[in-house]
Design a protein around this motif. Sequence first.
Motif, mmCIF file in Angstrom:
data_model
loop_
_atom_site.group_PDB
_atom_site.id
_atom_site.type_symbol
_atom_site.label_atom_id
_atom_site.label_comp_id
_atom_site.label_asym_id
_atom_site.label_seq_id
_atom_site.Cartn_x
_atom_site.Cartn_y
_atom_site.Cartn_z
ATOM 1 N N PHE A 103 1.365 -1.122 -0.138
ATOM 2 C CA PHE A 103 -0.146 -0.243 -0.126
ATOM 3 C C PHE A 103 0.585 1.180 -0.152
ATOM 4 O O PHE A 103 0.172 2.083 -0.167
ATOM 5 N N ILE A 104 2.166 0.804 0.552
ATOM 6 C CA ILE A 104 2.946 2.046 0.335
ATOM 7 C C ILE A 104 3.101 3.310 -0.835
ATOM 8 O O ILE A 104 3.337 4.381 -0.588
ATOM 9 N N TRP A 105 3.253 2.191 -2.564
ATOM 10 C CA TRP A 105 2.866 2.793 -3.228
ATOM 11 C C TRP A 105 1.806 3.932 -3.824
ATOM 12 O O TRP A 105 2.044 4.890 -4.152
ATOM 13 N N PHE A 106 0.581 3.633 -2.971
ATOM 14 C CA PHE A 106 -0.347 4.905 -2.886
ATOM 15 C C PHE A 106 -0.293 5.805 -2.407
ATOM 16 O O PHE A 106 -0.531 6.841 -2.509
ATOM 17 N N SER A 107 0.041 5.632 -1.109
ATOM 18 C CA SER A 107 0.971 7.116 -0.904
ATOM 19 C C SER A 107 2.519 8.011 -1.100
ATOM 20 O O SER A 107 1.859 8.775 -1.277
ATOM 21 N N ILE A 108 2.985 7.204 -1.951
ATOM 22 C CA ILE A 108 4.291 7.967 -3.176
ATOM 23 C C ILE A 108 3.313 8.235 -3.498
ATOM 24 O O ILE A 108 3.723 9.803 -4.043
ATOM 25 N N VAL B 189 -5.961 21.570 3.616
ATOM 26 C CA VAL B 189 -6.242 21.511 2.033
ATOM 27 C C VAL B 189 -5.225 19.937 1.749
ATOM 28 O O VAL B 189 -5.631 19.125 1.522
ATOM 29 N N GLY B 190 -4.324 20.578 2.016
ATOM 30 C CA GLY B 190 -3.081 19.852 1.686
ATOM 31 C C GLY B 190 -2.872 18.290 2.182
ATOM 32 O O GLY B 190 -3.286 16.749 1.684
ATOM 33 N N GLN B 191 -3.521 18.126 3.743
ATOM 34 C CA GLN B 191 -4.015 17.011 3.940
ATOM 35 C C GLN B 191 -5.077 16.293 3.444
ATOM 36 O O GLN B 191 -4.828 14.860 2.968
ATOM 37 N N ALA B 192 -6.311 17.001 3.091
ATOM 38 C CA ALA B 192 -7.345 16.557 2.842
ATOM 39 C C ALA B 192 -7.267 15.650 1.173
ATOM 40 O O ALA B 192 -7.195 14.206 1.389
ATOM 41 N N LEU B 193 -6.256 16.225 0.514
ATOM 42 C CA LEU B 193 -6.572 15.929 -0.436
ATOM 43 C C LEU B 193 -5.810 14.682 -0.960
ATOM 44 O O LEU B 193 -5.903 13.648 -1.791
ATOM 45 N N HIS B 194 -4.897 14.934 -0.279
ATOM 46 C CA HIS B 194 -3.738 13.662 0.755
ATOM 47 C C HIS B 194 -4.486 12.747 -0.151
ATOM 48 O O HIS B 194 -3.792 10.871 -0.140
ATOM 49 N N PHE B 195 -4.716 12.410 1.488
ATOM 50 C CA PHE B 195 -6.034 11.761 2.001
ATOM 51 C C PHE B 195 -6.616 11.094 1.215
ATOM 52 O O PHE B 195 -6.998 9.452 0.487
ATOM 53 N N PHE B 196 -7.297 11.952 0.522
ATOM 54 C CA PHE B 196 -8.631 11.846 -0.692
ATOM 55 C C PHE B 196 -8.014 11.295 -2.386
ATOM 56 O O PHE B 196 -8.320 9.489 -2.207
ATOM 57 N N ASP C 280 2.089 11.867 -2.655
ATOM 58 C CA ASP C 280 3.117 12.662 -1.535
ATOM 59 C C ASP C 280 2.799 13.181 -3.267
ATOM 60 O O ASP C 280 3.573 14.302 -2.865
ATOM 61 N N TRP C 281 3.217 12.498 -4.435
ATOM 62 C CA TRP C 281 4.095 12.617 -5.823
ATOM 63 C C TRP C 281 2.953 14.439 -6.426
ATOM 64 O O TRP C 281 3.306 15.148 -6.756
ATOM 65 N N LEU C 282 1.856 13.034 -6.406
ATOM 66 C CA LEU C 282 0.626 14.063 -7.125
ATOM 67 C C LEU C 282 0.523 16.001 -6.322
ATOM 68 O O LEU C 282 0.351 16.679 -6.950
ATOM 69 N N VAL C 283 -0.155 15.359 -4.962
ATOM 70 C CA VAL C 283 -0.302 16.573 -4.330
ATOM 71 C C VAL C 283 0.614 17.311 -3.734
ATOM 72 O O VAL C 283 0.777 18.609 -3.566
ATOM 73 N N TYR C 284 1.853 16.938 -3.260
ATOM 74 C CA TYR C 284 2.837 17.458 -2.590
ATOM 75 C C TYR C 284 4.020 18.089 -3.809
ATOM 76 O O TYR C 284 4.123 19.208 -4.055
ATOM 77 N N ASP C 285 4.352 17.562 -4.808
ATOM 78 C CA ASP C 285 5.364 17.782 -5.995
ATOM 79 C C ASP C 285 5.002 18.411 -6.906
ATOM 80 O O ASP C 285 4.984 19.632 -7.418
ATOM 81 N N THR C 286 3.148 17.555 -7.543
ATOM 82 C CA THR C 286 3.248 18.215 -9.214
ATOM 83 C C THR C 286 2.373 19.544 -8.097
ATOM 84 O O THR C 286 2.339 20.333 -9.098
ATOM 85 N N LEU C 287 1.376 19.315 -7.349
ATOM 86 C CA LEU C 287 0.312 20.549 -7.563
ATOM 87 C C LEU C 287 1.355 21.226 -6.134
ATOM 88 O O LEU C 287 0.641 22.259 -6.438
ATOM 89 N N GLY C 288 1.914 21.085 -5.895
ATOM 90 C CA GLY C 288 2.942 21.940 -4.977
ATOM 91 C C GLY C 288 2.401 22.726 -3.681
ATOM 92 O O GLY C 288 2.673 23.643 -2.570
ATOM 93 N N LEU C 289 1.628 21.545 -3.196
ATOM 94 C CA LEU C 289 0.565 22.328 -1.510
ATOM 95 C C LEU C 289 1.491 21.433 -0.725
ATOM 96 O O LEU C 289 2.231 20.630 -0.340
#
Lengths: 81, 335
Positions: free
Chosen positions: B2-7, B25-32, B10-19
């Motif tokens: 399941f670690i892959w989904f977290s990675i 908002v960042g945490q909620a979106l990451h969870f989503f 991370d990549w989509l929300v924190y790196d790509t979208l820069g949240l």
Amino acid sequence: MKIEILGSGCKKCTNLAASVEQVANRLSLNIELEKVTDMATIVDYGVMSTPAIVINGTVVSSGSVPSDTEIEQLLTQVRNG
Amino acid sequence: MFIWFSIFADWLVYDTLGLSNQTQVGQALHFFVEDTSKIFALLVVMIYAIGWLRASLNVERVRDYLAGRPKVVGYGLGAGFGAITPFCSCSSIPVFLGFTSAGIPIGITMAFLLTSPLINEVAILLLFSLLGLEITLLYAFTGIVIGMLGGALLDLLKAERWLQPLAAKAYARGQQAAPTKSSNTASLNQAASPLNWQQRHQFAKSETSEIFGRVWKWVIIGVGIGAALHGFVPAGWLQANLGEGQWWSVPLAVLMGIPLYANATGVIPVLESLLLQGVPLGTTLAFCMSTVAASFPEFVMLKQVMQWRLLALLFALLLISFTVMGWIFNLVSLA
């Protein structure tokens, strides 16, 4: 031939009736298509999972929406019966 | 794994979208993102695998298997089959009538129909992947017990008195005739010939696209609510208000679940979030089961075969069982 589609009128049943009609037209078969929603009739056929297809009074499929290829097979079987 | 989904999240929300991972908002979106991608992947794999195994099981075979069983065994079998047999909810009426005219007692039929929405194998596997074995077993066990008790109670009350004429007729017919296998569907019963792997693959494939097509939006809604709980409800607020498992919170949760309608698959992510937020297990389960099983559309459909009195009775029965079950789990888990 007389074809009845048994079902309570949910989306699956409507889709199935449409595909049967299409396939029949493609094979230029002369069919009389009827949608049966009356529960008493459905139970009399002994069908429990809808949608079901009845051709000339015989249940030929129930509980699933067959693919066009499968419908074609069913129809041609009866035609060549 | 399941670690892959977290990675990925991370990549989509924190790196790509820069949240920032410090913002709500960042945490909620990451969870989503993490939960949706994880659940979608799990669903596809699981529905396919189950479809493969289940290709040869259908309601007709269940009916023939249940016909003529003694009641005591029947309730358990009925509830057990209800848990694993798939059927589209628009089939519940023909199933009810079909079982009834095969001479299967009302109680066993109801055990089957009650358990069916409460437990489905997809929800069970999802629960297991997200929350582990213990909660999954509790959930399954509770659903089956509620189905069995409901069925037994209806037989005790002689509920067949309150059927609509159509169903009463089917019932009378079933009582006259010895349980028999229906002959005109025999041609469909592929039980005689074991399925080959290609037929199984076909069935599993169509199951996957059909079920996935039906539940994906529920999952999005469910995870969305979970993410909102996660990111925007102050941490500890729910726990502070409901964490003691106050007695009134359970019936309240059940009542809140009635107008909400979701299927079991969509409710699992909400269940996960509520537990993470510190809402006690009993309250959470009561809320989720009420959301899934006590739904008005289903009940309106059953109106075709049951009189209002019987429907009201069933509804009350469900609400009471969910409440009692919630209290019991709260007592046990908070003790």
